[in-house]
Design a protein around this motif. Structure first.
Motif, PDB file in Angstrom:
ATOM      1  N   GLU A 153     -89.940  23.527 -23.491  1.00 52.33           N
ATOM      2  CA  GLU A 153     -88.962  24.785 -22.461  1.00 52.33           C
ATOM      3  C   GLU A 153     -89.821  24.369 -21.039  1.00 52.33           C
ATOM      4  OE1 GLU A 153     -88.268  28.534 -23.799  1.00 52.33           O
ATOM      5  OE2 GLU A 153     -88.101  27.825 -25.675  1.00 52.33           O
ATOM      6  N   THR A 154     -91.063  24.571 -21.142  1.00 50.28           N
ATOM      7  CA  THR A 154     -91.728  24.479 -19.928  1.00 50.28           C
ATOM      8  C   THR A 154     -91.669  23.082 -19.044  1.00 50.28           C
ATOM      9  OG1 THR A 154     -93.524  25.803 -20.664  1.00 50.28           O
ATOM     10  CG2 THR A 154     -94.328  24.469 -18.758  1.00 50.28           C
ATOM     11  N   ILE A 155     -91.558  22.096 -19.770  1.00 54.68           N
ATOM     12  CA  ILE A 155     -91.521  20.620 -19.021  1.00 54.68           C
ATOM     13  C   ILE A 155     -89.968  20.461 -18.836  1.00 54.68           C
ATOM     14  CG2 ILE A 155     -91.497  18.285 -19.506  1.00 54.68           C
ATOM     15  CD1 ILE A 155     -94.035  18.807 -21.448  1.00 54.68           C
ATOM     16  N   LYS A 156     -89.060  21.198 -19.513  1.00 53.01           N
ATOM     17  CA  LYS A 156     -87.723  21.170 -19.195  1.00 53.01           C
ATOM     18  C   LYS A 156     -87.386  21.638 -17.802  1.00 53.01           C
ATOM     19  CE  LYS A 156     -84.532  22.686 -21.746  1.00 53.01           C
ATOM     20  NZ  LYS A 156     -83.331  23.156 -22.819  1.00 53.01           N
ATOM     21  N   TRP A 157     -88.089  22.776 -17.916  1.00 51.79           N
ATOM     22  CA  TRP A 157     -87.773  23.600 -16.474  1.00 51.79           C
ATOM     23  C   TRP A 157     -88.418  22.744 -15.375  1.00 51.79           C
ATOM     24  CZ3 TRP A 157     -91.900  26.530 -13.857  1.00 51.79           C
ATOM     25  CH2 TRP A 157     -91.422  27.382 -12.701  1.00 51.79           C
ATOM     26  N   GLY A 158     -89.413  22.411 -15.524  1.00 58.85           N
ATOM     27  CA  GLY A 158     -90.019  21.534 -14.482  1.00 58.85           C
ATOM     28  C   GLY A 158     -89.458  20.350 -14.167  1.00 58.85           C
ATOM     29  N   LEU A 159     -88.797  19.808 -14.971  1.00 59.80           N
ATOM     30  CA  LEU A 159     -87.806  18.550 -14.707  1.00 59.80           C
ATOM     31  C   LEU A 159     -86.462  18.893 -14.188  1.00 59.80           C
ATOM     32  CD1 LEU A 159     -86.928  15.566 -15.397  1.00 59.80           C
ATOM     33  CD2 LEU A 159     -86.090  16.432 -17.715  1.00 59.80           C
ATOM     34  N   SER A 160     -86.003  19.991 -14.252  1.00 64.06           N
ATOM     35  CA  SER A 160     -84.866  20.369 -13.714  1.00 64.06           C
ATOM     36  C   SER A 160     -85.157  20.652 -12.122  1.00 64.06           C
ATOM     37  CB  SER A 160     -84.400  21.486 -14.060  1.00 64.06           C
ATOM     38  OG  SER A 160     -83.176  21.986 -13.432  1.00 64.06           O
ATOM     39  N   ARG A 161     -86.366  21.200 -11.899  1.00 62.33           N
ATOM     40  CA  ARG A 161     -86.688  21.538 -10.527  1.00 62.33           C
ATOM     41  C   ARG A 161     -87.248  20.190  -9.929  1.00 62.33           C
ATOM     42  NH1 ARG A 161     -91.406  25.220 -10.143  1.00 62.33           N
ATOM     43  NH2 ARG A 161     -90.703  25.379  -7.933  1.00 62.33           N
ATOM     44  N   ALA A 162     -87.907  19.099 -10.500  1.00 60.18           N
ATOM     45  CA  ALA A 162     -88.338  18.068  -9.817  1.00 60.18           C
ATOM     46  C   ALA A 162     -86.953  17.148  -9.481  1.00 60.18           C
ATOM     47  CB  ALA A 162     -89.095  17.389 -10.809  1.00 60.18           C
ATOM     48  N   LEU A 163     -86.093  17.381 -10.208  1.00 61.74           N
ATOM     49  CA  LEU A 163     -84.647  16.365  -9.902  1.00 61.74           C
ATOM     50  C   LEU A 163     -84.098  16.997  -8.520  1.00 61.74           C
ATOM     51  CD1 LEU A 163     -83.229  15.902 -13.588  1.00 61.74           C
ATOM     52  CD2 LEU A 163     -84.238  14.265 -11.939  1.00 61.74           C
ATOM     53  N   VAL A 164     -84.300  17.989  -7.857  1.00 64.69           N
ATOM     54  CA  VAL A 164     -83.768  18.531  -6.974  1.00 64.69           C
ATOM     55  C   VAL A 164     -84.413  17.667  -5.798  1.00 64.69           C
ATOM     56  CG1 VAL A 164     -83.872  20.374  -4.965  1.00 64.69           C
ATOM     57  CG2 VAL A 164     -83.699  20.891  -7.686  1.00 64.69           C
ATOM     58  N   HIS A 165     -85.559  17.088  -5.865  1.00 63.88           N
ATOM     59  CA  HIS A 165     -86.575  16.354  -4.920  1.00 63.88           C
ATOM     60  C   HIS A 165     -86.122  14.761  -5.347  1.00 63.88           C
ATOM     61  CE1 HIS A 165     -88.806  19.783  -3.539  1.00 63.88           C
ATOM     62  NE2 HIS A 165     -88.626  20.064  -4.657  1.00 63.88           N
ATOM     63  N   TYR A 166     -85.971  14.439  -6.646  1.00 65.29           N
ATOM     64  CA  TYR A 166     -85.620  13.168  -7.067  1.00 65.29           C
ATOM     65  C   TYR A 166     -84.163  13.058  -7.387  1.00 65.29           C
ATOM     66  CZ  TYR A 166     -90.743  12.380  -6.989  1.00 65.29           C
ATOM     67  OH  TYR A 166     -92.223  12.012  -6.543  1.00 65.29           O
ATOM     68  N   HIS A 167     -83.262  13.409  -6.745  1.00 69.65           N
ATOM     69  CA  HIS A 167     -81.892  13.487  -7.021  1.00 69.65           C
ATOM     70  C   HIS A 167     -81.383  12.289  -7.538  1.00 69.65           C
ATOM     71  CE1 HIS A 167     -78.160  15.281  -7.085  1.00 69.65           C
ATOM     72  NE2 HIS A 167     -77.422  14.474  -6.211  1.00 69.65           N
ATOM     73  N   PRO A 168     -81.873  10.973  -7.003  1.00 68.26           N
ATOM     74  CA  PRO A 168     -81.030   9.740  -7.421  1.00 68.26           C
ATOM     75  C   PRO A 168     -81.455   9.388  -8.825  1.00 68.26           C
ATOM     76  CG  PRO A 168     -82.232   9.482  -5.251  1.00 68.26           C
ATOM     77  CD  PRO A 168     -82.470  10.906  -5.787  1.00 68.26           C
ATOM     78  N   LEU A 169     -82.529  10.001  -9.477  1.00 72.04           N
ATOM     79  CA  LEU A 169     -82.931   9.689 -10.823  1.00 72.04           C
ATOM     80  C   LEU A 169     -81.967  10.577 -11.893  1.00 72.04           C
ATOM     81  CD1 LEU A 169     -86.677   9.792 -11.053  1.00 72.04           C
ATOM     82  CD2 LEU A 169     -85.223   7.948 -10.830  1.00 72.04           C
ATOM     83  N   SER A 170     -81.159  11.521 -11.354  1.00 72.49           N
ATOM     84  CA  SER A 170     -80.066  12.108 -12.135  1.00 72.49           C
ATOM     85  C   SER A 170     -78.849  11.505 -11.863  1.00 72.49           C
ATOM     86  CB  SER A 170     -79.874  13.816 -11.887  1.00 72.49           C
ATOM     87  OG  SER A 170     -79.689  13.818 -10.468  1.00 72.49           O
ATOM     88  N   GLY A 171     -78.480  10.422 -11.333  1.00 70.91           N
ATOM     89  CA  GLY A 171     -77.320   9.643 -11.102  1.00 70.91           C
ATOM     90  C   GLY A 171     -77.242   8.579 -12.057  1.00 70.91           C
ATOM     91  N   ARG A 172     -76.284   7.756 -11.457  1.00 72.24           N
ATOM     92  CA  ARG A 172     -76.059   6.401 -12.377  1.00 72.24           C
ATOM     93  C   ARG A 172     -75.998   5.282 -11.482  1.00 72.24           C
ATOM     94  NH1 ARG A 172     -77.232  10.042 -15.440  1.00 72.24           N
ATOM     95  NH2 ARG A 172     -76.191  10.821 -17.269  1.00 72.24           N
ATOM     96  N   LEU A 173     -76.204   4.190 -12.519  1.00 71.27           N
ATOM     97  CA  LEU A 173     -75.950   2.818 -11.738  1.00 71.27           C
ATOM     98  C   LEU A 173     -74.515   2.226 -11.734  1.00 71.27           C
ATOM     99  CD1 LEU A 173     -79.262   0.850 -12.578  1.00 71.27           C
ATOM    100  CD2 LEU A 173     -78.566   1.551 -10.347  1.00 71.27           C
ATOM    101  N   LEU A 174     -73.887   2.104 -10.688  1.00 67.99           N
ATOM    102  CA  LEU A 174     -72.691   1.367 -10.545  1.00 67.99           C
ATOM    103  C   LEU A 174     -72.393   0.307  -9.888  1.00 67.99           C
ATOM    104  CD1 LEU A 174     -70.729   4.766  -9.459  1.00 67.99           C
ATOM    105  CD2 LEU A 174     -71.059   3.827 -11.836  1.00 67.99           C
ATOM    106  N   GLY A 175     -71.192  -0.495 -10.318  1.00 70.60           N
ATOM    107  CA  GLY A 175     -71.039  -1.877  -9.697  1.00 70.60           C
ATOM    108  C   GLY A 175     -70.964  -3.015 -10.677  1.00 70.60           C
ATOM    109  N   GLY A 176     -70.888  -2.424 -11.862  1.00 67.03           N
ATOM    110  CA  GLY A 176     -71.266  -3.712 -13.043  1.00 67.03           C
ATOM    111  C   GLY A 176     -71.620  -3.195 -14.358  1.00 67.03           C
ATOM    112  N   GLY A 177     -72.732  -3.246 -14.830  1.00 70.97           N
ATOM    113  CA  GLY A 177     -73.285  -2.826 -16.052  1.00 70.97           C
ATOM    114  C   GLY A 177     -72.485  -3.769 -17.131  1.00 70.97           C
ATOM    115  N   GLY A 178     -72.025  -2.792 -18.212  1.00 71.94           N
ATOM    116  CA  GLY A 178     -71.687  -3.499 -19.518  1.00 71.94           C
ATOM    117  C   GLY A 178     -70.368  -4.222 -19.078  1.00 71.94           C
ATOM    118  N   GLY A 179     -70.063  -4.120 -17.968  1.00 71.33           N
ATOM    119  CA  GLY A 179     -68.500  -4.977 -17.657  1.00 71.33           C
ATOM    120  C   GLY A 179     -68.550  -6.418 -17.511  1.00 71.33           C
ATOM    121  N   GLY A 180     -70.032  -6.660 -17.261  1.00 72.12           N
ATOM    122  CA  GLY A 180     -70.471  -8.029 -16.957  1.00 72.12           C
ATOM    123  C   GLY A 180     -70.543  -8.324 -15.449  1.00 72.12           C
TER     124      GLY A 180
END
Length: 428
Positions: free
Chosen positions: A56-83
């Motif tokens: 619980e403690t680390i999950k709370w810290g993770l949620s707060r850290a993603l405010v500063h590291y917002h891209p890490l909560s995103g997704r990669l686009l432009g291809g991936g499994g589609g080849g």
């Protein structure tokens, strides 16, 4: 032998706890990022001292850290499994996958902090590591819907816990992920903000004069090898002896722990697998290029260059360790040249090798994982694991304790594992 059972809760998605400090809709991948997309990397931080409600403690810290590291909560686009090709990070805020888990034994019984010269991985460590993290599906290409980071916190009956983090290497290198986990730790402890401001968008990065993409493609085209996973320690006494001898032979010049261990691993492995003393063998190692690429402080994207050392197998197997150390130092000294017109990319040398002719040595000792503190102190040990078949035989120097430096290795086939460990024992 104690039967270890890891029970996992259902995965949940952790999103930023508030609006991001800086928000960019799209972040283009740099040349350093591009060829690491889809390369899964997993780190384990082993903590022997308990904290209150670690998951619980680390999950709370993770949620707060993603405010500063917002891209890490995103997704990669432009291809991936589609080849197609993956082009950018979409800062969607879709979140990080998180799993809380528990183990039915004390962390001491799991032997995750045990340092000896045995192959622990073949009997105990490897099956356990398979259950201490969340992994991407090994048989599938990276999909646009996949999270960029996945985290599992496993609590042991003694109060110790293990944090397993798997991430898509295309969005952060080891230094970047170490910085992120330190931020999660700081915010889990109640600090108002990370001590290092997070920077992911840096269009001013200097790229090496060597073609980064061409070199990476050459590595990825090497023959795949499915190697034995070994877990052993290079003793402090051996490292100290090499450093002392090098200082005497070099008129007071010093060598690093990494250089000493790399020379030992390269020589022992070459002795174990050598078939033709005239055949070439190579040692390759990644190096943090932030200083040379003029990266901004706090940049957590990929910024790594690879250095290659080549020699005849017989020279490496039967030569002086001090000479191998000097060769490794020489390669490190050439890093600034790669950012000038004098640089070269070693493509022809790489293409002359197969995957099994090369040894890759990486060092995790100072990436930042070892400084992570969620409230009970820094980890007793940092470990790594990969479920994918890699193109390069690899040794990862993961941490250093009072007995020596721990190495997790997938550098030899099963047929050569006994000979490799015997050479390590003999050189001690």
């Amino acid at each position: 032998m104690v039967s270890i059972v890891v029970s996992k809760s259902s995965p949940v998605v952790v999103r930023p706890s508030s609006e991001p400090v800086t928000s960019t809709g799209k972040i283009n991948l740099s040349a350093y990022d591009f060829y690491h997309v889809g390369m899964a990397t997993t780190a384990f931080l082993v903590f022997q001292h308990p904290i209150q409600k670690p998951a619980e403690t680390i999950k709370w810290g993770l949620s707060r850290a993603l405010v500063h590291y917002h891209p890490l909560s995103g997704r990669l686009l432009g291809g991936g499994g589609g080849g197609g090709e993956v082009h950018h990070i979409s800062c969607t805020g879709n979140g990080v996958l998180f799993v809380a888990a528990s183990a039915n034994v004390a962390i001491e019984d799991a032997k995750l902090s045990e340092h000896d010269h045995q192959s622990l991985a073949a009997t105990t460590t490897r099956p356990l590591l398979d259950h201490l993290a969340v992994y991407y599906p090994a048989a599938e290409a990276y999909r646009d819907s996949d999270p960029l980071v996945m985290m599992q916190v496993t609590e042991f009956s003694s109060g110790g816990f293990v944090v397993g983090v798997t991430w898509n290497h295309g969005v952060a290198d080891g230094v970047g992920m170490g910085q992120f986990l330190q931020a999660v730790g700081e915010l889990s402890r109640g600090l108002p903000s990370p001590s290092v401001p997070a920077v992911r968008l840096d269009d001013s990065l200097a790229v090496t004069s060597s073609n980064v993409g061409a070199v990476q493609q050459a590595y990825m085209s090497l023959q795949l090898t499915d190697n034995a996973l070994l877990d052993f320690t290079v003793p402090s006494s051996l490292i100290g002896r090499i450093k002392d001898e090098f200082r005497r032979d070099s008129g007071g010049r010093t060598c690093t722990v990494f250089e000493a261990i790399s020379a030992v691993l390269w020589q022992c492995r070459t002795r174990a697998v050598i078939s033709d003393p005239k055949a070439p063998t190579g040692l390759i190692f990644p190096a943090n290029a932030r200083k040379y690429a003029r990266a901004k402080d706090g940049y957590y994207g990929n910024c790594v260059t690879a250095q290659l050392v080549m020699a005849e197998s017989g020279r490496v197997a039967n030569g002086d360790l001090m000479e191998l150390v000097r060769m490794i130092q020489g390669a490190k000294e050439q890093i600034p040249d790669k950012f000038s017109k004098r640089g070269s990319c070693n493509l022809e040398e790489i293409r002359a090798l197969t995957g099994y002719d090369l040894l890759c040595v990486t060092c995790w000792r100072k990436l930042g994982f070892e400084c992570t503190d969620f409230g009970g102190g820094v980890p007793a040990r940092v470990m790594s694991h990969c479920q994918q078949v890699l193109a390069l035989p690899i040794c990862q120097i993961t941490s250093t304790g009072k007995h020596g430096s721990c190495v997790m290795s997938g550098c030899v086939k099963d047929d050569h594992a006994h000979a490799f460990l015997a050479e390590l024992a003999r050189i001690n």
